[in-house]
Design a protein around this motif. Structure first.
Motif, PDB file in Angstrom:
ATOM      1  N   MET B  51       0.978  -1.229  -0.102  1.00 23.01           N
ATOM      2  CA  MET B  51       0.086   0.056   0.199  1.00 23.01           C
ATOM      3  C   MET B  51       0.742   1.135  -0.199  1.00 23.01           C
ATOM      4  O   MET B  51       0.700   2.097  -0.611  1.00 23.01           O
ATOM      5  CB  MET B  51      -0.795  -0.121   1.258  1.00 23.01           C
ATOM      6  CG  MET B  51      -2.052   1.182   1.201  1.00 23.01           C
ATOM      7  SD  MET B  51      -2.672   1.770   2.544  1.00 23.01           S
ATOM      8  CE  MET B  51      -1.338   2.570   3.229  1.00 23.01           C
ATOM      9  N   HIS B  52       1.928   1.181   0.707  1.00 19.82           N
ATOM     10  CA  HIS B  52       2.864   2.309   0.745  1.00 19.82           C
ATOM     11  C   HIS B  52       3.394   2.620  -0.371  1.00 19.82           C
ATOM     12  O   HIS B  52       3.696   3.656  -1.045  1.00 19.82           O
ATOM     13  CB  HIS B  52       4.088   2.282   1.783  1.00 19.82           C
ATOM     14  CG  HIS B  52       3.251   2.235   3.331  1.00 19.82           C
ATOM     15  ND1 HIS B  52       4.092   1.257   4.248  1.00 19.82           N
ATOM     16  CD2 HIS B  52       2.486   2.975   3.888  1.00 19.82           C
ATOM     17  CE1 HIS B  52       3.238   1.457   5.448  1.00 19.82           C
ATOM     18  NE2 HIS B  52       2.443   2.554   4.993  1.00 19.82           N
ATOM     19  N   LEU B  53       3.780   1.697  -1.430  1.00 19.93           N
ATOM     20  CA  LEU B  53       4.130   1.792  -2.615  1.00 19.93           C
ATOM     21  C   LEU B  53       3.282   2.232  -3.650  1.00 19.93           C
ATOM     22  O   LEU B  53       3.809   3.178  -4.462  1.00 19.93           O
ATOM     23  CB  LEU B  53       4.940   0.424  -3.117  1.00 19.93           C
ATOM     24  CG  LEU B  53       6.170  -0.106  -2.562  1.00 19.93           C
ATOM     25  CD1 LEU B  53       6.531  -1.476  -2.889  1.00 19.93           C
ATOM     26  CD2 LEU B  53       7.204   0.883  -2.715  1.00 19.93           C
ATOM     27  N   LEU B  54       2.047   1.746  -3.462  1.00 20.12           N
ATOM     28  CA  LEU B  54       0.964   2.087  -4.449  1.00 20.12           C
ATOM     29  C   LEU B  54       0.836   3.521  -4.181  1.00 20.12           C
ATOM     30  O   LEU B  54       0.359   4.382  -5.263  1.00 20.12           O
ATOM     31  CB  LEU B  54      -0.224   1.437  -4.340  1.00 20.12           C
ATOM     32  CG  LEU B  54       0.086  -0.112  -4.465  1.00 20.12           C
ATOM     33  CD1 LEU B  54      -1.453  -0.914  -4.262  1.00 20.12           C
ATOM     34  CD2 LEU B  54       0.378  -0.363  -6.072  1.00 20.12           C
ATOM     35  N   GLY B  55       0.835   3.918  -2.982  1.00 20.82           N
ATOM     36  CA  GLY B  55       0.655   5.545  -2.777  1.00 20.82           C
ATOM     37  C   GLY B  55       1.797   6.472  -2.708  1.00 20.82           C
ATOM     38  O   GLY B  55       1.624   7.512  -2.548  1.00 20.82           O
ATOM     39  N   GLY B  56       2.842   5.860  -3.181  1.00 23.07           N
ATOM     40  CA  GLY B  56       3.791   6.822  -3.561  1.00 23.07           C
ATOM     41  C   GLY B  56       4.540   7.359  -2.205  1.00 23.07           C
ATOM     42  O   GLY B  56       5.343   8.325  -2.195  1.00 23.07           O
ATOM     43  N   LEU B  57       4.475   6.748  -1.116  1.00 22.01           N
ATOM     44  CA  LEU B  57       4.941   7.049   0.235  1.00 22.01           C
ATOM     45  C   LEU B  57       6.533   6.433   0.128  1.00 22.01           C
ATOM     46  O   LEU B  57       7.128   6.901   1.033  1.00 22.01           O
ATOM     47  CB  LEU B  57       4.217   6.631   1.378  1.00 22.01           C
ATOM     48  CG  LEU B  57       2.854   7.277   1.494  1.00 22.01           C
ATOM     49  CD1 LEU B  57       2.014   6.425   2.765  1.00 22.01           C
ATOM     50  CD2 LEU B  57       3.181   8.835   2.014  1.00 22.01           C
ATOM     51  N   ASP B  58       6.675   5.566  -0.531  1.00 17.79           N
ATOM     52  CA  ASP B  58       7.854   4.759  -0.477  1.00 17.79           C
ATOM     53  C   ASP B  58       8.106   4.222  -1.936  1.00 17.79           C
ATOM     54  O   ASP B  58       7.200   4.465  -2.898  1.00 17.79           O
ATOM     55  CB  ASP B  58       7.578   3.264   0.379  1.00 17.79           C
ATOM     56  CG  ASP B  58       8.909   2.843   0.574  1.00 17.79           C
ATOM     57  OD1 ASP B  58      10.003   3.401   0.498  1.00 17.79           O
ATOM     58  OD2 ASP B  58       9.042   1.550   1.257  1.00 17.79           O
ATOM     59  N   ARG B  59       9.388   3.836  -2.194  1.00 11.57           N
ATOM     60  CA  ARG B  59       9.859   3.529  -3.417  1.00 11.57           C
ATOM     61  C   ARG B  59      10.410   1.974  -3.474  1.00 11.57           C
ATOM     62  O   ARG B  59      11.083   1.562  -2.591  1.00 11.57           O
ATOM     63  CB  ARG B  59      10.875   4.579  -3.978  1.00 11.57           C
ATOM     64  CG  ARG B  59      10.076   5.581  -4.957  1.00 11.57           C
ATOM     65  CD  ARG B  59      11.059   6.272  -5.336  1.00 11.57           C
ATOM     66  NE  ARG B  59      11.931   7.147  -4.459  1.00 11.57           N
ATOM     67  CZ  ARG B  59      12.687   8.081  -4.576  1.00 11.57           C
ATOM     68  NH1 ARG B  59      12.905   8.720  -5.873  1.00 11.57           N
ATOM     69  NH2 ARG B  59      13.442   8.740  -3.563  1.00 11.57           N
ATOM     70  N   PRO B  60      10.024   1.203  -4.645  1.00 13.59           N
ATOM     71  CA  PRO B  60      10.456  -0.026  -4.660  1.00 13.59           C
ATOM     72  C   PRO B  60      11.972  -0.038  -4.969  1.00 13.59           C
ATOM     73  O   PRO B  60      12.555   0.614  -5.299  1.00 13.59           O
ATOM     74  CB  PRO B  60       9.830  -0.626  -6.136  1.00 13.59           C
ATOM     75  CG  PRO B  60       9.481   0.642  -6.898  1.00 13.59           C
ATOM     76  CD  PRO B  60       9.253   1.847  -6.046  1.00 13.59           C
ATOM     77  N   THR B  61      12.579  -1.362  -4.111  1.00 11.98           N
ATOM     78  CA  THR B  61      14.030  -1.486  -4.523  1.00 11.98           C
ATOM     79  C   THR B  61      14.148  -2.175  -5.783  1.00 11.98           C
ATOM     80  O   THR B  61      15.410  -2.537  -6.455  1.00 11.98           O
ATOM     81  CB  THR B  61      14.745  -2.022  -3.352  1.00 11.98           C
ATOM     82  OG1 THR B  61      13.922  -3.316  -3.073  1.00 11.98           O
ATOM     83  CG2 THR B  61      14.736  -1.429  -2.126  1.00 11.98           C
ATOM     84  N   GLY B  62      13.261  -2.768  -6.233  1.00 11.96           N
ATOM     85  CA  GLY B  62      13.288  -3.766  -7.681  1.00 11.96           C
ATOM     86  C   GLY B  62      12.046  -3.622  -8.263  1.00 11.96           C
ATOM     87  O   GLY B  62      10.931  -3.267  -7.800  1.00 11.96           O
ATOM     88  N   GLY B  63      11.933  -3.853  -9.713  1.00  8.00           N
ATOM     89  CA  GLY B  63      10.827  -3.843 -10.675  1.00  8.00           C
ATOM     90  C   GLY B  63      10.557  -2.310 -10.989  1.00  8.00           C
ATOM     91  O   GLY B  63      11.214  -1.507 -10.562  1.00  8.00           O
ATOM     92  N   THR B  64       9.279  -2.181 -11.650  1.00  9.69           N
ATOM     93  CA  THR B  64       8.900  -0.736 -12.060  1.00  9.69           C
ATOM     94  C   THR B  64       7.641  -0.521 -11.307  1.00  9.69           C
ATOM     95  O   THR B  64       6.718  -1.356 -11.589  1.00  9.69           O
ATOM     96  CB  THR B  64       9.085  -0.481 -13.626  1.00  9.69           C
ATOM     97  OG1 THR B  64       8.216  -1.711 -14.044  1.00  9.69           O
ATOM     98  CG2 THR B  64      10.292  -0.739 -14.259  1.00  9.69           C
ATOM     99  N   LEU B  65       7.416   0.719 -10.938  1.00  8.91           N
ATOM    100  CA  LEU B  65       6.203   0.989 -10.773  1.00  8.91           C
ATOM    101  C   LEU B  65       5.788   2.408 -11.309  1.00  8.91           C
ATOM    102  O   LEU B  65       6.485   3.476 -11.212  1.00  8.91           O
ATOM    103  CB  LEU B  65       6.293   1.364  -8.875  1.00  8.91           C
ATOM    104  CG  LEU B  65       5.107   2.190  -8.331  1.00  8.91           C
ATOM    105  CD1 LEU B  65       3.904   1.344  -8.412  1.00  8.91           C
ATOM    106  CD2 LEU B  65       5.464   2.193  -6.945  1.00  8.91           C
ATOM    107  N   LEU B  66       4.572   2.507 -11.986  1.00  3.52           N
ATOM    108  CA  LEU B  66       4.122   3.792 -12.530  1.00  3.52           C
ATOM    109  C   LEU B  66       2.934   4.156 -11.588  1.00  3.52           C
ATOM    110  O   LEU B  66       1.823   3.362 -11.651  1.00  3.52           O
ATOM    111  CB  LEU B  66       3.662   3.424 -14.018  1.00  3.52           C
ATOM    112  CG  LEU B  66       4.741   2.811 -14.896  1.00  3.52           C
ATOM    113  CD1 LEU B  66       4.243   2.666 -16.329  1.00  3.52           C
ATOM    114  CD2 LEU B  66       6.061   3.662 -15.145  1.00  3.52           C
ATOM    115  N   ILE B  67       3.053   5.418 -11.319  1.00  7.57           N
ATOM    116  CA  ILE B  67       2.152   6.028 -10.655  1.00  7.57           C
ATOM    117  C   ILE B  67       1.446   7.280 -11.452  1.00  7.57           C
ATOM    118  O   ILE B  67       1.941   8.029 -11.871  1.00  7.57           O
ATOM    119  CB  ILE B  67       2.090   6.747  -9.487  1.00  7.57           C
ATOM    120  CG1 ILE B  67       2.532   5.187  -8.368  1.00  7.57           C
ATOM    121  CG2 ILE B  67       1.116   7.257  -8.826  1.00  7.57           C
ATOM    122  CD1 ILE B  67       2.999   5.839  -7.014  1.00  7.57           C
ATOM    123  N   GLY B  68       0.167   7.181 -11.833  1.00 10.09           N
ATOM    124  CA  GLY B  68      -0.595   8.174 -12.870  1.00 10.09           C
ATOM    125  C   GLY B  68       0.533   8.228 -14.109  1.00 10.09           C
ATOM    126  O   GLY B  68       0.655   9.521 -14.920  1.00 10.09           O
TER     127      GLY B  68
END
Lengths: 394, 227
Positions: B51-68
């Motif tokens: 949830m923290h990653l999806l909310g942009g409160l934290d960043r992943p250490t691996g893989g890619t995450l696109l928000i908006g």
């Protein structure tokens, strides 16, 4: 976030913890007040002393026996009136060289008694020093050459001995010897801690006979212009040393006296300001400490603000403004307290105090800077808080 | 229609005193603008980290995450804050309202960081409180309101910026069941109006109301089901 908004948030936070904010401010208030008051007292004292030294008359050169060095004992004078003539020849104008022999004596008029500072002087004294007569006339050349027992009274002595009556022409005794009053001085007040209104001027020759000596205590020379003072100083000391090879003589100018006094008072003011500055520093440490506590207490709030979009900068600015508000409000209160204390000291005690604009500006600037310096660390810590960790804090 | 959030093989490793701990071990997930999604799992399953990653409160250490549509790996903390402000609304189990602040000013808070003036902020916050049924509570402070009302204020605050995704972490955890039901109903009606809703919960009953369920265990998605 807009800056105006940040100020409002900071002010709200201070208001929410009123007692803590006031106590934190108190350190800064006391520090700033101490700086302003002590610098004011130092400046006032310095100004008063400078005024008094300058009040002696301009371009003065004082010649005294002995060496004016730290640790040297005061020397007995070997100077006589012949030396005055010799110095007058060097100066080239007899009217510019005054001689003095002083002694504390009991002065009586009828049943009244005063303690006066008898000054045996030449007739030129009023033109060398700045002395104005209130009534009667001053000593004449003839009075001095013949050793006539006539006296000019200081305003204080005149009042003590004669009250409202006119003293001119009346008899007094100095050290048991009869003198006739021929004049009185205008009131002068204190100068360098000496009551100059208790002076009694008599011809130097009469004073010497009274004291059973042919010596004089010192010379005062009024130089024609500022540029010649140093040259005259050397020439006069050389002449006196030639005539008295076994004695030392020193010449000091008004500028030197002012310089020495100014240095001493400057150092004193500096030391006072430094001590006050340390208390301001301690106040700053207090602000830093409270801000760190505040950051810890409001960790959850910081986390929430970050979650809804506050950047690290927004949070940092908010806490920095809080620290700066604490110290500047404290600074303004401290300035008011410092000015009030200085004015009270000036009004209620003999110590003079002068408030200078630069000391106010400095104190305010320093307190704002203290806020920034001591607010930066807590503000950075708040700004860098990880929102995930901050939100989890209970 | 572009996805609101796209996570591809996302992992998150923590460094605890030199020991590397994996909280997420490769999670792929797409959240569409119309989604009503529940993330379920026991504590320690990695659902909070996700949830923290999806909310942009934290960043992943691996893989890619696109928000908006933006890859978060290259963003500064300041840019992340702006992204959160523009696309995400948070609702927390313990409400996280500012205690000495009125309901209206609490709701207006995210707009402060958007640089919107006081008058417009208050107006928009008022509209949002009316929408969650709290028009009569504008100037009340959190301690003058019930738990359900506080959570409605928090939802209004999450919505005031017009986000595309509402992230709700145990939104009914501190509420009695009747109040919880009404809060869920509110979230569902918002979802009907076009906001993606992501519920993080360990309560199976709550999760069952969502259109999609994801079950997490040991940092991985173990099952995914759509209703």
């Amino acid at each position: 976030m807009r800056l105006a908004e940040a100020w409002r948030v900071a002010l709200d936070a201070l208001r929410a913890n009123r007692l803590r904010s006031v106590l934190t401010m108190l350190g800064v208030v006391i520090g700033v007040a101490a700086v302003v008051a002590l610098v004011g007292i130092g400046t006032g004292t310095k100004g008063q002393i400078e005024q008094q030294v300058e009040g002696l008359g301009s371009n003065l050169l004082l010649v005294v026996p002995g060496r004016l060095e730290a640790g040297s004992a005061p020397a007995a004078s070997t100077m006589t009136l012949d030396d005055v003539e010799a110095v007058a020849r060097v100066v080239g104008d007899r009217d510019r060289v005054a001689a003095t022999i002083a002694s504390g004596e009991t002065v009586r008029a009828g049943s009244r008694t005063a303690f006066g500072s008898m000054q045996g002087v030449l007739e030129n004294t009023p033109s060398v020093f700045v002395r104005r007569l209130d009534r009667g006339s001053y000593l004449t050349r003839t009075d001095v050459t013949t050793g006539r027992r006539v006296a000019v009274l200081g305003a204080g002595t005149a009042t003590t001995l004669f009250g409202d009556r006119d003293p001119i022409g009346r008899q007094i005794t100095i050290g048991g010897v009869r003198f006739r009053v021929i004049g009185t001085f205008e009131r002068l007040g204190q100068s360098l801690g000496v009551d100059r209104d208790s002076e009694v001027h008599v011809p130097v020759t009469a004073a010497q006979r009274l004291l059973g000596t042919d010596r004089i205590d010192g010379l005062a020379i009024r130089a024609p212009d500022r540029e010649r003072i140093n040259q005259l100083s050397t020439a006069v000391v050389d002449t006196l040393t030639d005539r008295h090879p076994d004695s030392d003589f020193s010449a000091v100018t008004q500028e030197q006296i002012l310089g020495v006094l100014g240095d001493i008072l400057g150092v004193l003011t500096g030391v006072l300001a430094a001590i006050a500055g340390i208390s301001l520093l301690v106040g700053g440490v207090g602000v830093s400490n409270i801000m760190l506590v505040s950051v810890r207490e409001r960790t959850k709030e910081i986390g929430l603000r970050k979650a809804v979009g506050a950047r690290p900068r927004d949070i940092g600015v908010q806490f920095l403004l809080e620290a700066v508000l604490l110290t500047t409000i404290g600074g303004v209160l401290g300035m008011a307290l410092g000015v009030t204390s200085a004015l009270l000291v000036d009004a209620l005690s003999p110590v003079p105090a002068a408030i200078t604009w630069w000391s106010l500006a400095l104190a305010f600037g320093v307190s704002a800077i203290v806020g920034i310096v001591f607010g930066v660390v807590p503000a950075q810590r708040a700004g860098r808080l990880d929102p995930v960790v901050a939100l989890r804090t209970e | 229609m572009t996805a609101a959030i796209v996570a591809t093989e996302v992992s998150r490793t923590y460094d605890l005193d030199g020991v590397s701990v994996s909280a997420l071990r490769g999670v792929s997930l797409t959240i569409e603008p119309t989604d009503y999604l529940a993330i379920v799992g026991t504590s320690g399953s990695g659902k909070s980290t996700l949830m923290h990653l999806l909310g942009g409160l934290d960043r992943p250490t691996g893989g890619t995450l696109l928000i908006g549509g933006r890859d978060v790996s290259g963003l500064t903390p300041g840019e992340m804050a702006k992204l959160r402000n523009e696309t995400i609304g948070f609702v927390f189990q313990s409400f996280h309202l500012l205690a000495r602040t009125t309901a209206r000013d609490n709701v207006a808070l995210p707009l402060v960081y958007r640089g919107i003036g006081r008058r417009e902020r208050r107006q928009r916050a008022t509209e949002m409180l009316e929408r969650v049924g709290l028009a009569h509570r504008l100037d009340h402070r959190p301690n003058q309101m019930s738990g359900g009302e506080q959570q409605r204020v928090a939802i209004a605050r999450a919505l005031v910026t017009g986000p595309s995704v509402l992230l709700a972490d145990e939104p009914t955890g501190n509420l009695d069941s009747a109040t919880g039901q009404s809060v869920l109903a509110l979230l569902e009606s918002l979802n009907g109006e076009g906001v993606a809703v992501v519920l993080v919960t360990h309560d199976r009953e709550v999760a069952a109301r969502a259109h999609r369920q994801i079950v997490m265990k040991d940092g991985l998605i173990v099952s995914e089901a759509s209703v």
